[in-house]
Write a protein that holds these residues in place. Structure first.
Motif, PDB file in Angstrom:
ATOM      1  N   GLY A  40       1.692   6.752  -6.741  1.00  0.00           N
ATOM      2  CA  GLY A  40       0.634   7.698  -7.122  1.00  0.00           C
ATOM      3  C   GLY A  40       1.066   9.143  -6.926  1.00  0.00           C
ATOM      4  O   GLY A  40       0.807  10.005  -7.774  1.00  0.00           O
ATOM      5  N   ARG A  41       1.724   9.408  -5.819  1.00  0.00           N
ATOM      6  CA  ARG A  41       2.222  10.766  -5.550  1.00  0.00           C
ATOM      7  C   ARG A  41       3.253  11.172  -6.604  1.00  0.00           C
ATOM      8  O   ARG A  41       3.263  12.306  -7.073  1.00  0.00           O
ATOM      9  CB  ARG A  41       2.839  10.838  -4.153  1.00  0.00           C
ATOM     10  CG  ARG A  41       1.831  10.739  -3.022  1.00  0.00           C
ATOM     11  CD  ARG A  41       2.528  10.611  -1.666  1.00  0.00           C
ATOM     12  NE  ARG A  41       1.609  10.374  -0.586  1.00  0.00           N
ATOM     13  CZ  ARG A  41       1.066  11.326   0.170  1.00  0.00           C
ATOM     14  NH1 ARG A  41       1.361  12.591  -0.046  1.00  0.00           N
ATOM     15  NH2 ARG A  41       0.231  11.011   1.146  1.00  0.00           N
ATOM     16  N   THR A  42       4.133  10.228  -6.964  1.00  0.00           N
ATOM     17  CA  THR A  42       5.169  10.510  -7.958  1.00  0.00           C
ATOM     18  C   THR A  42       4.553  10.737  -9.333  1.00  0.00           C
ATOM     19  O   THR A  42       4.968  11.647 -10.065  1.00  0.00           O
ATOM     20  CB  THR A  42       6.212   9.374  -7.984  1.00  0.00           C
ATOM     21  OG1 THR A  42       6.767   9.243  -6.667  1.00  0.00           O
ATOM     22  CG2 THR A  42       7.322   9.652  -8.979  1.00  0.00           C
ATOM     23  N   GLU A  43       3.562   9.942  -9.695  1.00  0.00           N
ATOM     24  CA  GLU A  43       2.881  10.136 -10.986  1.00  0.00           C
ATOM     25  C   GLU A  43       2.205  11.503 -11.051  1.00  0.00           C
ATOM     26  O   GLU A  43       2.240  12.168 -12.095  1.00  0.00           O
ATOM     27  CB  GLU A  43       1.862   9.022 -11.213  1.00  0.00           C
ATOM     28  CG  GLU A  43       2.518   7.697 -11.553  1.00  0.00           C
ATOM     29  CD  GLU A  43       1.578   6.504 -11.505  1.00  0.00           C
ATOM     30  OE1 GLU A  43       0.383   6.664 -11.177  1.00  0.00           O
ATOM     31  OE2 GLU A  43       2.064   5.378 -11.784  1.00  0.00           O
ATOM     32  N   GLN A  54      14.119  12.288 -13.578  1.00  0.00           N
ATOM     33  CA  GLN A  54      14.276  11.780 -12.215  1.00  0.00           C
ATOM     34  C   GLN A  54      12.987  11.125 -11.713  1.00  0.00           C
ATOM     35  O   GLN A  54      13.043  10.102 -11.029  1.00  0.00           O
ATOM     36  CB  GLN A  54      14.705  12.898 -11.260  1.00  0.00           C
ATOM     37  CG  GLN A  54      16.138  13.334 -11.439  1.00  0.00           C
ATOM     38  CD  GLN A  54      16.585  14.338 -10.392  1.00  0.00           C
ATOM     39  OE1 GLN A  54      15.798  14.830  -9.584  1.00  0.00           O
ATOM     40  NE2 GLN A  54      17.876  14.646 -10.395  1.00  0.00           N
ATOM     41  N   GLN A  55      11.843  11.692 -12.055  1.00  0.00           N
ATOM     42  CA  GLN A  55      10.567  11.112 -11.592  1.00  0.00           C
ATOM     43  C   GLN A  55      10.275   9.782 -12.290  1.00  0.00           C
ATOM     44  O   GLN A  55       9.749   8.848 -11.676  1.00  0.00           O
ATOM     45  CB  GLN A  55       9.417  12.097 -11.785  1.00  0.00           C
ATOM     46  CG  GLN A  55       9.574  13.380 -10.980  1.00  0.00           C
ATOM     47  CD  GLN A  55      10.104  13.143  -9.585  1.00  0.00           C
ATOM     48  OE1 GLN A  55       9.424  12.548  -8.749  1.00  0.00           O
ATOM     49  NE2 GLN A  55      11.323  13.579  -9.304  1.00  0.00           N
ATOM     50  N   ALA A  69       0.838  -1.210   0.000  1.00  0.00           N
ATOM     51  CA  ALA A  69       0.000   0.000   0.000  1.00  0.00           C
ATOM     52  C   ALA A  69       0.869   1.255   0.000  1.00  0.00           C
ATOM     53  O   ALA A  69       0.546   2.246  -0.660  1.00  0.00           O
ATOM     54  CB  ALA A  69      -0.948  -0.001   1.200  1.00  0.00           C
ATOM     55  N   LEU A  70       1.979   1.218   0.730  1.00  0.00           N
ATOM     56  CA  LEU A  70       2.898   2.357   0.763  1.00  0.00           C
ATOM     57  C   LEU A  70       3.497   2.583  -0.623  1.00  0.00           C
ATOM     58  O   LEU A  70       3.543   3.721  -1.108  1.00  0.00           O
ATOM     59  CB  LEU A  70       4.005   2.134   1.796  1.00  0.00           C
ATOM     60  CG  LEU A  70       5.062   3.242   1.867  1.00  0.00           C
ATOM     61  CD1 LEU A  70       4.442   4.581   2.252  1.00  0.00           C
ATOM     62  CD2 LEU A  70       6.169   2.850   2.845  1.00  0.00           C
ATOM     63  N   ILE A  71       3.928   1.510  -1.272  1.00  0.00           N
ATOM     64  CA  ILE A  71       4.511   1.633  -2.620  1.00  0.00           C
ATOM     65  C   ILE A  71       3.471   2.211  -3.581  1.00  0.00           C
ATOM     66  O   ILE A  71       3.785   3.094  -4.390  1.00  0.00           O
ATOM     67  CB  ILE A  71       5.049   0.275  -3.114  1.00  0.00           C
ATOM     68  CG1 ILE A  71       6.243  -0.160  -2.259  1.00  0.00           C
ATOM     69  CG2 ILE A  71       5.443   0.345  -4.588  1.00  0.00           C
ATOM     70  CD1 ILE A  71       6.695  -1.597  -2.472  1.00  0.00           C
ATOM     71  N   LEU A  77      10.607   2.433  -7.595  1.00  0.00           N
ATOM     72  CA  LEU A  77       9.496   1.987  -6.750  1.00  0.00           C
ATOM     73  C   LEU A  77       9.004   0.608  -7.193  1.00  0.00           C
ATOM     74  O   LEU A  77       8.745  -0.267  -6.360  1.00  0.00           O
ATOM     75  CB  LEU A  77       8.356   3.004  -6.762  1.00  0.00           C
ATOM     76  CG  LEU A  77       8.609   4.275  -5.948  1.00  0.00           C
ATOM     77  CD1 LEU A  77       7.612   5.367  -6.326  1.00  0.00           C
ATOM     78  CD2 LEU A  77       8.562   3.989  -4.453  1.00  0.00           C
ATOM     79  N   LYS A  78       8.899   0.406  -8.502  1.00  0.00           N
ATOM     80  CA  LYS A  78       8.477  -0.909  -9.016  1.00  0.00           C
ATOM     81  C   LYS A  78       9.489  -1.989  -8.637  1.00  0.00           C
ATOM     82  O   LYS A  78       9.112  -3.077  -8.227  1.00  0.00           O
ATOM     83  CB  LYS A  78       8.337  -0.870 -10.539  1.00  0.00           C
ATOM     84  CG  LYS A  78       7.098  -0.188 -11.023  1.00  0.00           C
ATOM     85  CD  LYS A  78       7.055  -0.154 -12.548  1.00  0.00           C
ATOM     86  CE  LYS A  78       5.971   0.802 -12.997  1.00  0.00           C
ATOM     87  NZ  LYS A  78       6.179   1.279 -14.358  1.00  0.00           N
TER      88      LYS A  78
END
Length: 183
Positions: free
Chosen positions: A14-17, A124-125, A7-9, A132-133
């Motif tokens: 989502g925040r990064t996207e 970078q994003q 869930a954290l990942i 993250l993946k």
């Protein structure tokens, strides 16, 4: 803070996207808009993004090294450390956000910047999303990353990811406010 690692990942991805989409919107702005300041001494959008790039230049390779080594295997639950949770919460944008003093080597105020700053941030994003993946197989609890400003202090991977991604959100909001004249 104790949470499901998957869930954290998902939350951090989502925040990064979202930040990535906002950076792509900033790419459409003129150089004049990206360099405007609401007040003397405040950062322009490009300065806010360059600040993030400077941190990304440090943290992304550190995170990648940890993910590639995969020394410790993933667990289903992430439990934030005291210091890591404290720093992560400090970075969250919102009503309780307070202004923080920036380390001199991470302060882009007055530097001549162009749209290449946003291009680098976007790269970078994209890299962060890839990390993250790939991090799903790595322990968010036992894998440690040194802080950029106190390298002898190592925080849990999960906390470092939260700090970096919340920090990105915080300054993306600042960049958007600068181009909209809302600071």
């Amino acid at each position: 803070m104790k949470t499901d690692t998957a869930a954290l990942i998902k939350d951090l991805s989502g925040r990064t996207e979202k930040v990535l989409a906002e950076a792509r919107e900033l790419q459409q702005r003129s150089l004049e808009e990206l360099n405007q300041r609401a007040s003397p001494g405040s950062w322009s959008a490009l300065e806010a993004i360059q600040h993030l790039n400077l941190y990304g230049n440090y943290y992304l390779p550190e995170i990648e090294k940890a993910v590639i080594s995969g020394e410790h295997k993933a667990e289903p639950i992430f439990k934030s450390g005291f210091l890591g949770d404290y720093f992560a919460k400090m970075m969250l944008p919102g009503e309780k956000s307070s202004k923080m003093k920036t380390f001199k080597d991470k302060d882009p105020l007055g530097k001549e910047l162009d749209q290449g700053v946003i291009d680098l941030f976007i790269k970078q994003q994209i890299k962060m999303l890839d990390l993250l993946k790939r991090s799903v197989a790595v322990s968010y609890n036992k894998t440690r990353i040194p802080l950029s400003f106190l390298k002898f202090i190592k925080l849990k991977l999960g906390d470092i990811l939260r700090i970096v991604i919340y920090h990105n959100q915080r300054h993306m909001l600042q960049a958007q406010m600068a181009v909209n004249g809302d600071i």
